[in-house]
Design an enzyme around this catalytic site. Structure first.
Site, mmCIF file in Angstrom:
data_model
loop_
_atom_site.group_PDB
_atom_site.id
_atom_site.type_symbol
_atom_site.label_atom_id
_atom_site.label_comp_id
_atom_site.label_asym_id
_atom_site.label_seq_id
_atom_site.Cartn_x
_atom_site.Cartn_y
_atom_site.Cartn_z
ATOM 1 N N ASP A 96 0.828 -1.199 0.000
ATOM 2 C CA ASP A 96 0.000 0.000 0.000
ATOM 3 C C ASP A 96 0.876 1.269 0.000
ATOM 4 O OD1 ASP A 96 -1.066 -2.378 1.290
ATOM 5 O OD2 ASP A 96 -2.878 -1.255 1.697
ATOM 6 N N GLU B 152 -4.558 1.411 -3.070
ATOM 7 C CA GLU B 152 -5.824 1.699 -2.368
ATOM 8 C C GLU B 152 -5.760 2.884 -1.409
ATOM 9 O OE1 GLU B 152 -7.521 -0.858 0.493
ATOM 10 O OE2 GLU B 152 -5.826 -0.590 1.835
ATOM 11 N N ASN B 153 -4.553 3.259 -0.960
ATOM 12 C CA ASN B 153 -4.430 4.390 -0.013
ATOM 13 C C ASN B 153 -3.656 5.565 -0.600
ATOM 14 O OD1 ASN B 153 -3.751 1.664 1.929
ATOM 15 N ND2 ASN B 153 -5.525 2.909 2.472
ATOM 16 N N ASN C 160 -9.714 -2.922 0.147
ATOM 17 C CA ASN C 160 -11.011 -2.514 0.686
ATOM 18 C C ASN C 160 -11.334 -1.041 0.428
ATOM 19 O OD1 ASN C 160 -8.759 -2.596 2.626
ATOM 20 N ND2 ASN C 160 -10.138 -1.474 3.964
ATOM 21 N N HIS C 161 -10.308 -0.200 0.251
ATOM 22 C CA HIS C 161 -10.554 1.225 -0.012
ATOM 23 C C HIS C 161 -10.685 1.539 -1.506
ATOM 24 C CE1 HIS C 161 -10.156 2.562 4.115
ATOM 25 N NE2 HIS C 161 -9.061 1.841 4.243
ATOM 26 N N HIS D 238 -5.152 -9.112 -0.349
ATOM 27 C CA HIS D 238 -5.298 -7.927 0.495
ATOM 28 C C HIS D 238 -6.111 -8.338 1.714
ATOM 29 C CE1 HIS D 238 -5.092 -3.564 0.899
ATOM 30 N NE2 HIS D 238 -6.279 -3.663 1.470
ATOM 31 N N HIS E 32 -2.343 -4.797 2.866
ATOM 32 C CA HIS E 32 -3.404 -4.299 3.753
ATOM 33 C C HIS E 32 -2.935 -4.056 5.192
ATOM 34 C CE1 HIS E 32 -7.343 -3.544 5.566
ATOM 35 N NE2 HIS E 32 -7.105 -4.490 6.442
ATOM 36 N N HIS F 270 -0.146 -3.024 6.255
ATOM 37 C CA HIS F 270 0.763 -1.874 6.252
ATOM 38 C C HIS F 270 2.018 -2.122 7.081
ATOM 39 C CE1 HIS F 270 -2.678 1.192 5.142
ATOM 40 N NE2 HIS F 270 -2.683 0.103 4.393
HETATM 41 FE FE LIG Z 1 -4.163 -0.206 2.894
HETATM 42 FE FE LIG Z 2 -6.705 -2.227 2.949
#
Ligand SMILES: [Fe+2]
Ligand SMILES: [Fe+2]
Length: 262
Positions: A8, A39-40, A68-69, A153, A178, A180
């Protein structure tokens, strides 16, 4: 084929880190194919078209996976139609399964399939089975394409490892995103499938998983809401370089990369 994979990318600190160090990392590891998890990337939540274009057009990143984001920035519903370089978690209830796998051709003409999945343990959403989804997606990859990469993820280390073993000998590389936080367990399962439980993030490590620590502590101490913003403090890159034999699809080397982004 040599692959450089980043987890990420968190907000501006993550993007600036990547921009600064990607050319030298690509050269050092002789990387033919670069994947990031986006995603981030936009303010910590989701991905904008401007950032996606910066990644793929300006910096030459080959593939962007998500999590998920993925739809936190609603504009993704527009620009996702225009690209084949974006891979969404194929088992999420709000993703069409065929968006979870893309086939890429590198500059030298080699092909690679990339699959993105979303964990089910300790994660929100009524999402489809990762094992059945990945089996269906792999069945759609032409037999001649041996280089196969999976970004799982997910929150649970156990779920990521279970998927890694499920895919042993069926794909070239499985890595988690995910959490991190990088894990130090990079290895090759049965001399076939490269695996690491989590790549870790690229972003400010003086933080709570990439977000300013004060807001995270406040939320946890008091239960009151406080806006999460990406940390700019002490940026680091964590990633892996993996070597894959295009003839067999087996991973022959995997190396963890840790680099100060200053
Ligand atoms: Fe993330
Ligand atoms: Fe995530």
């Amino acid at each position: 084929m040599r692959i450089l994979a980043f987890g990420d990318i968190i907000g501006k600190a993550g993007r600036r880190c990547l921009e600064k160090h990607l050319p030298s990392l690509r050269e050092k590891y002789e990387s033919e194919f670069v994947i990031v998890n986006g995603e981030n990337a936009a303010g910590g939540f989701g991905l904008t078209e401007k950032i996606f274009d910066e990644f793929t057009k300006n910096w030459g990143i080959d593939c962007v996976t998500m999590g998920n984001h993925w739809h936190d920035k609603r504009e993704i519903y527009q620009f996702m139609e225009k690209t084949q370089k974006l891979v969404l978690p194929g088992n999420m209830s709000n993703v069409e399964e065929d968006q979870g796998m893309r086939i890429f051709t590198t500059k030298s003409g080699e092909q690679a399939a990339v699959i993105n999945l979303h964990g089910r343990a300790f994660m929100q959403g009524d999402n489809r089975c990762i094992f059945q989804t990945v089996d269906r997606l792999l069945a759609r990859v032409p037999d001649r394409i041996k280089v196969r990469i999976v970004d799982i993820h997910a929150e649970a280390t156990s779920e990521k490892q279970a998927l890694g073993w499920h895919l042993c000998g069926k794909v070239s590389l499985v890595y988690g995103t995910h959490s991190h936080v990088p894990t130090a367990d990079e290895r090759i399962f049965e001399n076939k499938t490269g695996f690491v439980t989590d790549l870790g993030m690229t972003g400010g490590y003086d933080s709570v998983i990439g977000m300013k620590k004060e807001a995270a502590i406040h939320r946890m101490r008091t239960g009151e809401p406080r806006k999460f913003e990406p940390s700019m403090d002490n940026p680091w890159i964590f990633a892996i370089s993996a070597t894959i034999d295009e003839k067999t699809g087996n991973c022959t080397a995997i190396e963890r990369i840790k680099l100060s982004g200053e």
